[in-house]
Design a protein around this motif. Structure first.
Motif, PDB file in Angstrom:
ATOM      1  N   SER A 182      46.454  29.533  46.048  1.00 39.58           N
ATOM      2  CA  SER A 182      45.325  30.142  45.170  1.00 39.58           C
ATOM      3  C   SER A 182      45.730  31.992  45.528  1.00 39.58           C
ATOM      4  O   SER A 182      46.581  32.129  46.451  1.00 39.58           O
ATOM      5  N   PRO A 245      45.913  34.641  39.195  1.00 40.75           N
ATOM      6  CA  PRO A 245      46.421  33.142  38.943  1.00 40.75           C
ATOM      7  C   PRO A 245      47.619  33.232  37.998  1.00 40.75           C
ATOM      8  O   PRO A 245      47.768  34.011  37.240  1.00 40.75           O
ATOM      9  N   ASN A 247      50.625  30.373  36.169  1.00 41.12           N
ATOM     10  CA  ASN A 247      50.694  28.984  35.614  1.00 41.12           C
ATOM     11  C   ASN A 247      52.199  28.875  35.289  1.00 41.12           C
ATOM     12  O   ASN A 247      52.972  29.531  34.539  1.00 41.12           O
ATOM     13  N   GLY A 279      46.126  29.089  41.819  1.00 40.92           N
ATOM     14  CA  GLY A 279      44.939  28.874  41.240  1.00 40.92           C
ATOM     15  C   GLY A 279      43.877  30.217  41.279  1.00 40.92           C
ATOM     16  O   GLY A 279      44.411  31.269  41.984  1.00 40.92           O
TER      17      GLY A 279
END
Length: 476
Positions: A182, A245, A247, A279
């Motif tokens: 995170s 965040p 991806n 995240g």
């Protein structure tokens, strides 16, 4: 009997053979590219048929030290193999067998296209236990070729402060990832570049600086000459702290190095193969960002000469006392210990003697230390300074103190040197022998003075009985 002895002595003087020996300085290449490394070897060759008694004089160490210093003075990075024991090797040249004594072995990696040139040098030997003779080497020249302009501009070869990355390298990495990261988490990441060539000047130079805060835990280097080639190895232990965040984020977006491959004669790329998912932030992260804007690096010499007791209890402990007082009211500084290598310290205070011969390379690498401090300070803003504390005796490294100071001056980083030491015979507590011995002092103020002046800083000398309070006031 006396007459025969005198007659024999006169005969030896009149008809003595010349020694069949050569003093040579050799290079393994006669033409190289800017950034490519050449190996320079200094040797004594004694013909297998030589009958004259030849021995090294007591000042051999001084002679080799003077020669070695000349190899540190050009526009190149250098890597000296430490030869502690001079041994005999067998060597053949043009059908003649020699006993070869390798005296100096160094790698030179130029950072501009100036040719490498060493004029003839002399080596003094003792002949027949009494006569001092000199052997003379031939001059050595290595042509250095610059990259063509189109290669330099279009290839994007990695360059750090004027040095182009040339050689053949491999990248290894290790990502310690729990798969559930995170924003604000700390991710451990290790990266290593090794191969044939010069890795000393290579830095991280992250491309993307917005996705992660990058903290350097440690850096290691291991440069050595093996079988006539420079084998280099450099690695970093990092902490990556995601700032947003992400991806399937490829770390190649942060770390990438392009180099010119000598084997394949083309530009190749080293880049990360790892990816990270990050995240949303789960909680407020309390990690300080002070490390991102370090203003000061304090570097302390912990080589063996710093155990000399002309300061109480030793030079080293006096240097630690100075560093601790400088950091008394502020922790916005990075600490470095240096000898032949460099150790970074995260703590603001030093509580014990850091000397440990098992963890240290011999020598004192002042230039390397300044270079490492520059890498730490380069991403910071405002007035930045390096404080060097030691006895000023520079004996090893990959870049000289003056070369590194010139880079610091270009970047606006000032260097303040604090000299600790006296001249003359001094007492040393030798940990290896576990006793106190008297040694000839190695204190050098001139190197520190030149480094400070060149960078726009200042040189301070601390006398053995002087209070350090007045000196400390300058830095707080």
């Amino acid at each position: 009997m006396v007459f025969l002895f005198l007659l024999n002595s006169i005969f030896n003087i009149l008809f003595q053979e010349e020694p069949k020996a050569k003093f040579v300085i050799e290079s393994n290449k006669h033409e190289i590219l800017e950034g490519e490394c050449v190996i320079i070897t200094v040797s004594l060759l004694i013909d297998d048929e030589n009958t004259v008694d030849l021995r090294f004089p007591k000042d051999l160490g001084y002679q080799l030290g003077e020669m070695g210093s000349s190899f540190m003075e050009g526009k190149w990075f250098f890597h000296n193999n430490e030869i502690n024991n001079i041994v005999r090797e067998f060597y053949m040249e043009k059908g003649v067998i020699y006993a070869k004594y390798r005296l100096i072995e160094t790698a030179l990696c130029p950072y501009d296209s100036s040719d490498i040139f060493f004029p003839e040098k002399n080596l003094s030997l003792i002949e027949n236990q009494s006569k001092l003779i000199q052997l003379k080497s031939e001059p050595v020249k290595v042509k250095v070729k610059s990259f063509e302009d189109d290669i330099r501009v279009n290839s994007g070869i990695y360059s750090n402060h004027f040095y182009n990355m040339v050689g053949d390298f491999t990248l290894d990495e290790e990502l310690i990832d729990d798969q559930y990261n995170s924003v604000g988490d700390t991710i451990d990441y290790r990266i290593r570049i090794y191969g044939e060539g010069n890795t000393f000047p290579i830095g991280l130079n992250p491309i993307d600086t917005s996705s992660f805060q990058i903290l350097v835990d440690s850096v290691y280097r291991n440069d050595t000459i093996v079988d006539g080639k420079l084998r280099a190895d450099k690695g970093w232990s990092l902490k990556l702290i995601p700032q947003k965040p992400l991806n399937d984020y490829s770390l190649s977006k942060i770390f990438e190095w392009k180099y010119y491959s000598l084997k394949e004669k083309e530009v190749k790329t080293l880049s990360s193969k790892e990816s990270i998912w990050v995240g949303e932030k789960k909680f407020h992260n309390t990690i300080t960002t002070a490390a991102q804007n370090i203003k000061r690096v304090i570097a302390i010499d912990i080589s063996k000469t710093m155990l000399i007791e002309d300061y109480q209890p030793t030079r080293m402990m006096k240097a630690i006392e100075i560093a601790n007082l400088i950091n008394k009211d502020s922790c916005n500084a990075k600490l470095l210990f240096f000898s032949g290598d460099i150790i970074a310290v995260d703590s603001c205070r030093i509580e014990e003697n850091p000397y440990n011969p098992a963890l240290q390379k011999r020598g004192t690498a002042i230039g390397n230390t300044i270079w490492e401090a520059i890498q730490i300070l380069e991403g910071s803003t405002g007035e930045r300074e390096i404080i060097l504390i030691g006895d000023g005796d520079e004996t090893t490294g990959s870049i000289s103190g003056m070369q590194a100071a010139s880079i610091a001056q270009t970047l606006g980083i000032k260097i303040y040197c604090i000299g600790i030491g006296t001249v003359g015979r001094v007492v040393l507590h030798d940990n290896d022998l576990n006793k106190k011995v008297t040694v000839e002092n190695t204190f050098r103020s001139d190197i520190f003075q030149k480094i400070s002046n060149l960078s726009g800083g200042q040189y301070f000398y601390l006398r053995p009985q002087q209070s350090i309070v007045e000196l400390i006031n300058r830095f707080n």
